[in-house]
Design an enzyme around this catalytic site. Structure first.
Site, mmCIF file in Angstrom:
data_model
loop_
_atom_site.group_PDB
_atom_site.id
_atom_site.type_symbol
_atom_site.label_atom_id
_atom_site.label_comp_id
_atom_site.label_asym_id
_atom_site.label_seq_id
_atom_site.Cartn_x
_atom_site.Cartn_y
_atom_site.Cartn_z
ATOM 1 C CB THR A 52 -1.037 0.350 1.046
ATOM 2 O OG1 THR A 52 -1.935 -1.229 1.881
ATOM 3 C CG2 THR A 52 -2.157 1.336 1.051
ATOM 4 C CE1 TYR A 138 -0.274 -9.668 3.272
ATOM 5 C CE2 TYR A 138 1.972 -8.827 1.912
ATOM 6 C CZ TYR A 138 0.628 -9.148 1.825
ATOM 7 O OH TYR A 138 -0.465 -8.141 1.385
ATOM 8 C CE LYS A 166 -1.365 -7.410 4.716
ATOM 9 N NZ LYS A 166 -0.765 -6.616 4.458
ATOM 10 C CB ILE A 205 -1.659 -5.260 8.716
ATOM 11 C CG1 ILE A 205 -1.054 -6.180 9.594
ATOM 12 C CG2 ILE A 205 -0.711 -5.223 7.650
ATOM 13 C CD1 ILE A 205 0.164 -6.922 9.406
#
Length: 304
Positions: A52, A138, A166, A205
């Site tokens: 992001t 992740y 995540k 998250i």
């Protein structure tokens, strides 16, 4: 630096947006304004230079500067997670070492993408980066092309620096991990409320919390089916194109950041923007980062 147990208390971590000046350089003054609004909204931590935050569009000098800046200004108020992962193990090691030298609390580490490796290679990659310091792993198979299944994660969870996952693989997998004491943060905003309150995730998250940090704080703190349902259209809209295109566009429409894109990202279409304007402006302006959303003017956009 915080302990693993302190980091695990964070239920709302924002994958913070990186804003730009008209020259295309990182806009630190606006970045600080965004972070301060996250703090005001009750966010526990930020991921710096994540997908992001467009870490993939930064050189390492920019990326590590932004991590160091975030630590220097906000480590007393927020958990600072540096996205120092890479599909190149040597690069990931070097960046992670620099990130911890700058004082970040944790790294976000991803499995090698595009130039995929074997399962044995994935395990060795994570072994090397976990040796450096605390890390979230992740798992986002839609971006890496390789799912980190429980047979990979569960042995890694025994490592002293493993914080948790995540997880974008859905709430059933989150529930499976949490039942074993493996901490999970949802990587899917639209599933995060249920992940937290039904499937016992540690938190989320989030991308959406860039725009509505206070409302997302409410979703993490208290089971609120009505609020979660009301925000689903906005969350779905924020992923109408690959992230971070829509959150970039949204924060530009609310004038929270300059209308500057780094390629290959370009704005949402006028029709897509109109859909977002209706959804954003249905909320109270006090709940939004920025002001009332407006259509972006083509002449104002900088894409480079």
């Amino acid at each position: 630096m915080r302990s693993l147990e302190q980091i695990k208390q964070a239920s709302l971590i924002t994958a913070i947006k990186t804003p730009y000046l008209s020259t295309g350089e990182i806009d630190l003054a606006t970045y600080d304004q965004l972070v301060e609004q996250q703090i005001a909204g009750g966010v526990d931590g930020i991921v710096v230079g994540g997908t992001t935050g467009e870490g993939q569009l930064m050189n390492w000098e920019e990326h590590l500067m932004l991590i160091a800046h975030s630590v220097n200004k906000y480590s007393d108020k927020l958990i600072i997670v540096g996205n120092t992962g890479s599909n190149n193990t040597r690069e990931a090691i070097k960046a992670t070492e620099y990130g911890f030298a700058s004082g970040m609390d944790a790294a976000l580490q991803i499995n090698p993408y595009y130039g995929r490796t074997s399962i044995a290679g994935v395990k060795e990659h994570f072994k090397r980066v976990l040796a450096i310091g605390p890390a979230f792993i992740y798992n986002v198979a839609g971006r890496t092309g390789q799912d980190l299944t429980p047979d990979i994660i569960e042995p890694l969870a025994q490592h002293e620096h493993f914080i948790g996952v995540k997880e974008c693989g859905g709430n059933e997998r989150i529930e499976h991990y949490e039942q074993q004491g493996i901490a999970c943060w949802s990587g899917n905003d639209d599933e995060a409320h249920d992940a937290r309150h039904i499937y016992k995730a540690h938190g989320v998250i989030s991308v959406t919390s860039n725009l509505i940090p206070g409302l997302f704080r409410q979703l993490m703190d208290t089971k609120n089916v009505e609020l979660n349902h009301s925000l689903q259209p906005l969350m779905n809209w924020l992923f109408c194109e690959p992230n971070p295109i829509a959150i970039n566009t949204a924060l530009m429409m609310t004038a929270a950041v300059n209308p500057v894109f780094r390629l290959p990202y370009v704005p949402l279409s006028a029709q897509q923007q109109a859909e977002g304007i209706e959804l954003i402006n249905a909320l109270s302006v006090e709940d939004i980062v920025g002001n009332t959303a407006k259509l972006l003017q083509q002449d104002d956009l900088i894409i480079g």
